[in-house]
Design a protein around this motif. Structure first.
Motif, PDB file in Angstrom:
ATOM      1  N   SER C   5     110.569   5.202  42.660  1.00  0.00           N
ATOM      2  CA  SER C   5     110.347   5.287  41.225  1.00  0.00           C
ATOM      3  C   SER C   5     109.561   6.558  40.906  1.00  0.00           C
ATOM      4  O   SER C   5     109.266   7.357  41.804  1.00  0.00           O
ATOM      5  CB  SER C   5     109.590   4.046  40.743  1.00  0.00           C
ATOM      6  OG  SER C   5     109.494   4.073  39.328  1.00  0.00           O
ATOM      7  N   VAL C   6     109.251   6.721  39.649  1.00  0.00           N
ATOM      8  CA  VAL C   6     108.442   7.880  39.260  1.00  0.00           C
ATOM      9  C   VAL C   6     107.212   7.419  38.503  1.00  0.00           C
ATOM     10  O   VAL C   6     107.207   6.352  37.891  1.00  0.00           O
ATOM     11  CB  VAL C   6     109.227   8.859  38.356  1.00  0.00           C
ATOM     12  CG1 VAL C   6     110.381   9.485  39.096  1.00  0.00           C
ATOM     13  CG2 VAL C   6     109.678   8.194  37.083  1.00  0.00           C
ATOM     14  N   ALA C   7     106.165   8.226  38.575  1.00  0.00           N
ATOM     15  CA  ALA C   7     104.986   8.011  37.742  1.00  0.00           C
ATOM     16  C   ALA C   7     104.905   9.198  36.793  1.00  0.00           C
ATOM     17  O   ALA C   7     105.042  10.349  37.212  1.00  0.00           O
ATOM     18  CB  ALA C   7     103.737   7.924  38.609  1.00  0.00           C
ATOM     19  N   ILE C   8     104.725   8.894  35.529  1.00  0.00           N
ATOM     20  CA  ILE C   8     104.727   9.952  34.518  1.00  0.00           C
ATOM     21  C   ILE C   8     103.382   9.955  33.805  1.00  0.00           C
ATOM     22  O   ILE C   8     102.902   8.903  33.377  1.00  0.00           O
ATOM     23  CB  ILE C   8     105.859   9.710  33.492  1.00  0.00           C
ATOM     24  CG1 ILE C   8     107.219   9.774  34.204  1.00  0.00           C
ATOM     25  CG2 ILE C   8     105.798  10.728  32.358  1.00  0.00           C
ATOM     26  CD1 ILE C   8     108.374   9.245  33.383  1.00  0.00           C
ATOM     27  N   CYS C  53     112.768  10.657  45.593  1.00  0.00           N
ATOM     28  CA  CYS C  53     112.799  11.901  46.376  1.00  0.00           C
ATOM     29  C   CYS C  53     111.752  12.913  45.936  1.00  0.00           C
ATOM     30  O   CYS C  53     111.472  13.876  46.648  1.00  0.00           O
ATOM     31  CB  CYS C  53     114.184  12.538  46.280  1.00  0.00           C
ATOM     32  SG  CYS C  53     114.541  13.169  44.614  1.00  0.00           S
ATOM     33  N   ILE C  65     104.803  14.549  36.382  1.00  0.00           N
ATOM     34  CA  ILE C  65     105.688  13.508  36.920  1.00  0.00           C
ATOM     35  C   ILE C  65     105.719  13.661  38.431  1.00  0.00           C
ATOM     36  O   ILE C  65     105.559  14.779  38.952  1.00  0.00           O
ATOM     37  CB  ILE C  65     107.116  13.638  36.333  1.00  0.00           C
ATOM     38  CG1 ILE C  65     108.004  12.461  36.754  1.00  0.00           C
ATOM     39  CG2 ILE C  65     107.784  14.946  36.750  1.00  0.00           C
ATOM     40  CD1 ILE C  65     109.345  12.430  36.008  1.00  0.00           C
ATOM     41  N   PHE C  66     105.860  12.559  39.123  1.00  0.00           N
ATOM     42  CA  PHE C  66     106.212  12.670  40.538  1.00  0.00           C
ATOM     43  C   PHE C  66     106.924  11.404  40.981  1.00  0.00           C
ATOM     44  O   PHE C  66     106.739  10.339  40.398  1.00  0.00           O
ATOM     45  CB  PHE C  66     105.010  12.993  41.416  1.00  0.00           C
ATOM     46  CG  PHE C  66     104.145  11.813  41.746  1.00  0.00           C
ATOM     47  CD1 PHE C  66     103.265  11.309  40.823  1.00  0.00           C
ATOM     48  CD2 PHE C  66     104.231  11.210  42.992  1.00  0.00           C
ATOM     49  CE1 PHE C  66     102.456  10.224  41.119  1.00  0.00           C
ATOM     50  CE2 PHE C  66     103.434  10.120  43.307  1.00  0.00           C
ATOM     51  CZ  PHE C  66     102.547   9.638  42.363  1.00  0.00           C
ATOM     52  N   TYR C  68     108.063   8.670  44.034  1.00  0.00           N
ATOM     53  CA  TYR C  68     107.542   8.098  45.283  1.00  0.00           C
ATOM     54  C   TYR C  68     108.508   7.029  45.749  1.00  0.00           C
ATOM     55  O   TYR C  68     109.221   6.426  44.955  1.00  0.00           O
ATOM     56  CB  TYR C  68     106.145   7.504  45.052  1.00  0.00           C
ATOM     57  CG  TYR C  68     106.102   6.455  43.985  1.00  0.00           C
ATOM     58  CD1 TYR C  68     105.972   6.808  42.642  1.00  0.00           C
ATOM     59  CD2 TYR C  68     106.238   5.105  44.304  1.00  0.00           C
ATOM     60  CE1 TYR C  68     105.972   5.861  41.647  1.00  0.00           C
ATOM     61  CE2 TYR C  68     106.239   4.141  43.309  1.00  0.00           C
ATOM     62  CZ  TYR C  68     106.102   4.529  41.986  1.00  0.00           C
ATOM     63  OH  TYR C  68     106.116   3.579  41.003  1.00  0.00           O
ATOM     64  N   PHE C  70     109.414   3.432  47.549  1.00  0.00           N
ATOM     65  CA  PHE C  70     108.823   2.120  47.810  1.00  0.00           C
ATOM     66  C   PHE C  70     108.687   1.951  49.310  1.00  0.00           C
ATOM     67  O   PHE C  70     109.544   2.438  50.065  1.00  0.00           O
ATOM     68  CB  PHE C  70     109.716   1.002  47.251  1.00  0.00           C
ATOM     69  CG  PHE C  70     109.851   1.034  45.758  1.00  0.00           C
ATOM     70  CD1 PHE C  70     108.713   1.130  44.955  1.00  0.00           C
ATOM     71  CD2 PHE C  70     111.094   0.967  45.160  1.00  0.00           C
ATOM     72  CE1 PHE C  70     108.839   1.155  43.574  1.00  0.00           C
ATOM     73  CE2 PHE C  70     111.223   0.991  43.776  1.00  0.00           C
ATOM     74  CZ  PHE C  70     110.084   1.094  42.980  1.00  0.00           C
ATOM     75  N   SER C  76     109.818  -2.823  44.224  1.00  0.00           N
ATOM     76  CA  SER C  76     109.033  -3.234  43.065  1.00  0.00           C
ATOM     77  C   SER C  76     109.700  -4.408  42.371  1.00  0.00           C
ATOM     78  O   SER C  76     110.877  -4.371  42.054  1.00  0.00           O
ATOM     79  CB  SER C  76     108.928  -2.064  42.101  1.00  0.00           C
ATOM     80  OG  SER C  76     108.539  -2.527  40.838  1.00  0.00           O
ATOM     81  N   LYS C  78     108.925  -5.407  39.490  1.00  0.00           N
ATOM     82  CA  LYS C  78     109.022  -5.162  38.057  1.00  0.00           C
ATOM     83  C   LYS C  78     110.004  -4.049  37.719  1.00  0.00           C
ATOM     84  O   LYS C  78     110.203  -3.735  36.562  1.00  0.00           O
ATOM     85  CB  LYS C  78     107.650  -4.785  37.507  1.00  0.00           C
ATOM     86  CG  LYS C  78     106.670  -5.942  37.555  1.00  0.00           C
ATOM     87  CD  LYS C  78     105.344  -5.520  36.976  1.00  0.00           C
ATOM     88  CE  LYS C  78     104.316  -6.628  37.155  1.00  0.00           C
ATOM     89  NZ  LYS C  78     102.988  -6.143  36.909  1.00  0.00           N
ATOM     90  N   GLY C  79     110.551  -3.438  38.755  1.00  0.00           N
ATOM     91  CA  GLY C  79     111.469  -2.333  38.462  1.00  0.00           C
ATOM     92  C   GLY C  79     110.680  -1.097  38.105  1.00  0.00           C
ATOM     93  O   GLY C  79     109.465  -1.127  37.970  1.00  0.00           O
ATOM     94  N   GLY C  80     111.416  -0.031  37.949  1.00  0.00           N
ATOM     95  CA  GLY C  80     110.728   1.244  37.768  1.00  0.00           C
ATOM     96  C   GLY C  80     110.911   1.848  36.403  1.00  0.00           C
ATOM     97  O   GLY C  80     110.606   3.006  36.195  1.00  0.00           O
ATOM     98  N   ALA C  82     109.406   1.467  33.716  1.00  0.00           N
ATOM     99  CA  ALA C  82     108.258   1.324  32.825  1.00  0.00           C
ATOM    100  C   ALA C  82     108.025   2.615  32.046  1.00  0.00           C
ATOM    101  O   ALA C  82     108.279   3.675  32.560  1.00  0.00           O
ATOM    102  CB  ALA C  82     107.010   0.996  33.623  1.00  0.00           C
TER     103      ALA C  82
END
Ligand code: SF4
Ligand code: SF4
Ligand code: SF4
Lengths: 385, 295, 82
Positions: C5-8, C53, C65-66, C68, C70, C76, C78-80, C82
């Motif tokens: 997923s990504v974190a923004i 990736c 953003i990056f 990562y 799992f 996850s 809750k899915g990604g 979000a």
């Protein structure tokens, strides 16, 4: 702290001012230097290039003075004491980095063996035409310290002093020699290392987590940390805050520039380094510095032989200017006579501080040789009238 | 936000001075993209960050040093390399990286670039090439290609542009490469390789400047520039550097051009000096005393 | 199920679109919403295709953003998206 005996050439020598300056730098703890050849200063680094490797140091001859005047500051931020050596045109090229050293509070020494100018001027002949440049040469507002030796012995002693003041106040110190002093050969006594006081780097006393690189100490001088020590230093030529981070607004400009001035101004007494003689009952005082002070000495003797009451005031530290000394002196004398190997530079400061309380007589000289004692004598006689 | 996200952490962040982000860079400026490759290269090698210094000159790219959580030196215009030279020679333990722009390193600082390469000073130099003087408002640079427009070439440039890899190759650099901001992974690998090498290493990175270079030349936004890099780039490792000139609309030759072994400045110095060089361990003041009390 | 997923950090985003363009599996799109600075940050439109990736992270000039991955077998819940 005392000098490291491995770097001190203790003994009595017969060497010129350039060589003595090199030995002074080594005694002061400088083992690194960067420079670019230019007459009449080159002998200093020629000697240093031979001496430094023997004590684990090095001299790098850079591609120009722009490079050498900033390479030396890299050496300082790596934890070393360092300096550069130049003359006239090279000194002009270094101006931007004198400002960089001032705003980043990089302790270092710029040696300028003055020769006749402007431009290429008189490469092999003396002058004192860079005195105002030493004070105001870089753009913007800053204060530096400038010392003027008048003998090879002083080239040794005062070079050490220059390094010590640079470390103490964290400023670039201008060591203002001239061609005569640089090329004059005289007896130079180098004392034992344990008789030479050396000011060590004022290194960070706090761990990195509590340390701010530009947080002023009680004397307004911040402590220093170097690259590679875990402090993550941030050094910039931009106006910055206490952490060293760029902060460009009127308030941070005021704070920083005011502190750069105040750390020197507050130390006015300590930085009043003069040689005075016969001031008490003098009618006329000759104010001089560097090589000119030796000619002045002769003129003063001639005047005294004629029965005139003449005092001598030699400025060893020209910048910051010893304002109080002149202010106190002016009301007590008829005239201050100021011979210089320039068209009248330091005399402007003398006039400012005398503020009309006595006559101020400039004895200008465009350089190329020194004054004749008779020229100074004539000015003394005029002043005594 | 999913619960997973709370635990994940972008490793690049450790290499940034958090209290300095966001950067001053414009939207789509490629400088930040090159920083990602640099940060990943440093982290991937496990280099001692405490012993790593970054030195910049002046300009948009010159701001990189100040965002990195390393020993940061933001010096004067054009003089990052001589400052870095002093830093490295006075403490050879340091890894010293110069990160600056094309105008800074090749024009006002061009002489230093040549001589540091010639001396083979142990530095890695990253030159972000946006082909223009950006910080000062879009004036022509020595790297402005062909007949490009800039604020000081209102009728189009006519000075021939500089081919950086050729210059530093000729001067003696032991490693020379070029990528663009599009080549994030290749750039990371090349930076890692260069970080592991001793001597003067030079990496040019083409980077979009949407605010000046792209806009002045009707080249679209930053994304368009990146897509254009992707299209025009030809990877030619080992390419002769006289063939790597950048012309408007022409191929962008990228890759690792030079990788040669040459002894660096300090190695040559030590050899030449031989017994004239004396190590200088710090003074051991207590030594004599302790010896006596134990004897 | 997605592999990553990504974190923004939406507030850092300057809306350049690099992440959207260069995601190999077209996971992202610029949102129609604005962040506080007036830019359109990315969001996931094809979360299930994200491999983690981190190419988006490599391209992002503003560290906004990056991606990562799992940990193996532990995806996850809750899915990604979000
Ligand atoms: S002006 Fe150009 S180079 Fe400078 S930050 Fe903006 S886009 Fe980047
Ligand atoms: S991590 Fe990879 S797959 Fe996922 S959004 Fe980013 S670039 Fe696309
Ligand atoms: S690459 Fe970064 S700044 Fe650009 S749109 Fe994506 S998240 Fe925003």
């Amino acid at each position: 702290m005392h000098a490291d005996p491995r770097c001190v050439l203790t003994g009595t020598h017969f060497i010129n001012g350039d060589a003595a300056c090199c030995e002074g730098a080594l005694a002061a703890g400088a083992r690194f230097a960067a420079g670019y050849p230019i007459t009449p200063s080159t002998e200093i680094v020629e000697r240093f290039a031979a001496r430094a490797p023997k004590v684990g140091g090095l001299f790098i001859q850079m591609e120009d003075e722009l490079a050498s005047s900033i390479a030396l500051q890299g050496m300082v931020w790596a934890g070393q004491k360092s300096f550069t050596v130049t003359s006239g045109p090279g000194y002009s090229l270094m101006m931007e980095h004198i400002g960089f050293a001032a705003i980043t509070e990089t302790p270092c020494v710029f040696v300028d063996v003055q020769r006749g100018g402007p431009s290429t001027g008189l490469p092999t002949l003396p002058a004192q035409g860079d005195m105002m440049q030493a004070r105001f040469g870089s753009h913007g507002d800053y204060l530096t310290i400038a010392l003027c030796p008048n003998s090879p012995q002083e080239c040794f002693d005062l070079t050490i002093k220059a390094f010590n003041l640079a470390e103490k106040f964290r400023v670039p110190v201008m060591f203002m020699m001239d061609e005569c002093v640089g090329h004059m050969t005289e007896k130079v006594v180098i004392p034992a290392a344990d008789q030479i006081e050396v000011q060590p780097r004022r290194h960070a006393s706090k761990p990195p987590s509590e340390f701010k690189l530009f947080e002023p100490g009680p004397d307004l001088v911040p402590e220093m940390a170097h690259a590679g020590e875990g402090y993550k230093v941030y050094v910039t030529g931009l106006t910055h805050d206490k952490r060293g981070y760029p902060l460009m607004n009127p308030q941070s400009q005021r704070e920083l520039v005011t502190r750069l001035f105040d750390k020197i101004r507050r130390a006015a007494d300590e930085l009043t380094i003069i040689e005075a003689e016969g001031l008490d009952d003098a009618d006329v005082v000759v104010v001089s510095y560097g090589i000119t002070s030796r000619v002045a000495q002769r003129a003063i003797q001639m005047a005294r032989d004629k029965g005139l009451k003449v005092g001598k005031l030699r400025l060893i530290c020209v910048w910051p200017f010893p304002e109080k000394v002149i202010r106190d002196l002016a009301p007590k004398v008829k005239a201050l006579v100021v011979p210089e190997l320039n068209m009248g530079q330091v005399v402007l400061e003398v006039e400012r501080c005398a503020s009309g309380q006595c006559r101020v007589i400039s004895v200008p000289h465009p350089g190329g040789t020194v004054h004749k004692p008779a020229e100074i004598l004539a000015a003394i006689e005029r002043g005594a009238r | 936000m999913s619960s997973v996200e709370l635990h994940v952490h972008n490793p690049v962040e450790d290499l940034l001075r958090q209290d300095r982000i966001p950067t001053i860079w414009c939207p789509g400026c490629g400088i930040g993209t090159t920083v990602n490759s640099f940060a990943h290269a440093l982290l991937g090698l496990g280099i001692d960050l405490k012993k790593t210094s970054i030195v910049s000159g002046i300009g948009c790219s010159g701001r990189v040093s100040g965002y990195m959580n390393l020993d940061s030196f933001h010096t004067t215009h054009g003089r990052a390399i001589p400052f870095a030279t002093g830093l490295k020679l006075a403490n050879p333990e340091l890894n010293v990286i110069v990160y600056s722009g094309d105008g800074d390193l090749t024009s006002i600082g061009g002489n230093h670039l040549i001589h540091a390469a010639r001396r083979n000073i142990d530095l890695m130099v990253v030159c972000v090439n946006n082909m223009i003087y950006a910080m000062t408002g879009g004036q022509a640079a020595a790297t402005t290609p062909g007949t490009s427009m800039s604020t000081t070439t209102p009728y189009g440039a006519f000075e021939p542009e500089l081919n950086m890899p050729q210059l530093v190759d000729a001067a003696g650099a032991c490693f020379v490469a070029r990528w663009t901001a599009f080549h994030v992974k290749q750039l990371e690998r090349t930076m890692a390789k260069a970080l592991n090498k001793k001597g003067f290493r030079f990496i040019e990175v083409l980077s979009p400047c949407p605010t000046y270079y792209q806009r002045k030349n009707n080249l679209g936004d930053a994304l368009a520039a990146m897509v254009d890099y992707k299209k025009r780039s030809k990877i030619k490792n080992g390419c002769n550097t006289w063939e790597t000139a950048l012309l408007p609309g022409g191929d962008i030759i990228v890759g690792e051009f030079v990788d040669r072994e040459r002894e660096d400045y300090l190695t040559l110095m030590r050899r030449q000096l031989g017994s004239n060089y004396t190590e200088f361990p710090p003074q051991a003041e207590e030594e004599a005393e302790r010896c006596c009390s134990e004897c | 199920m997605p592999k990553g997923s990504v974190a923004i950090t939406a507030e850092r985003c300057k809306g350049c679109g690099f992440c959207v363009e260069f995601c190999p599996t077209h996971v992202l799109e610029l949102a129609s919403a604005f962040n506080a600075k007036g830019y359109h940050p990315p969001h996931m439109i094809n979360a299930e295709k994200c491999s983690g990736c981190n190419l988006c992270g490599m391209y992002c000039p503003d560290f906004a953003i990056f991606g990562y991955r799992f940990p193996d077998g532990k995806q996850s819940e809750k899915g990604g998206d979000a």
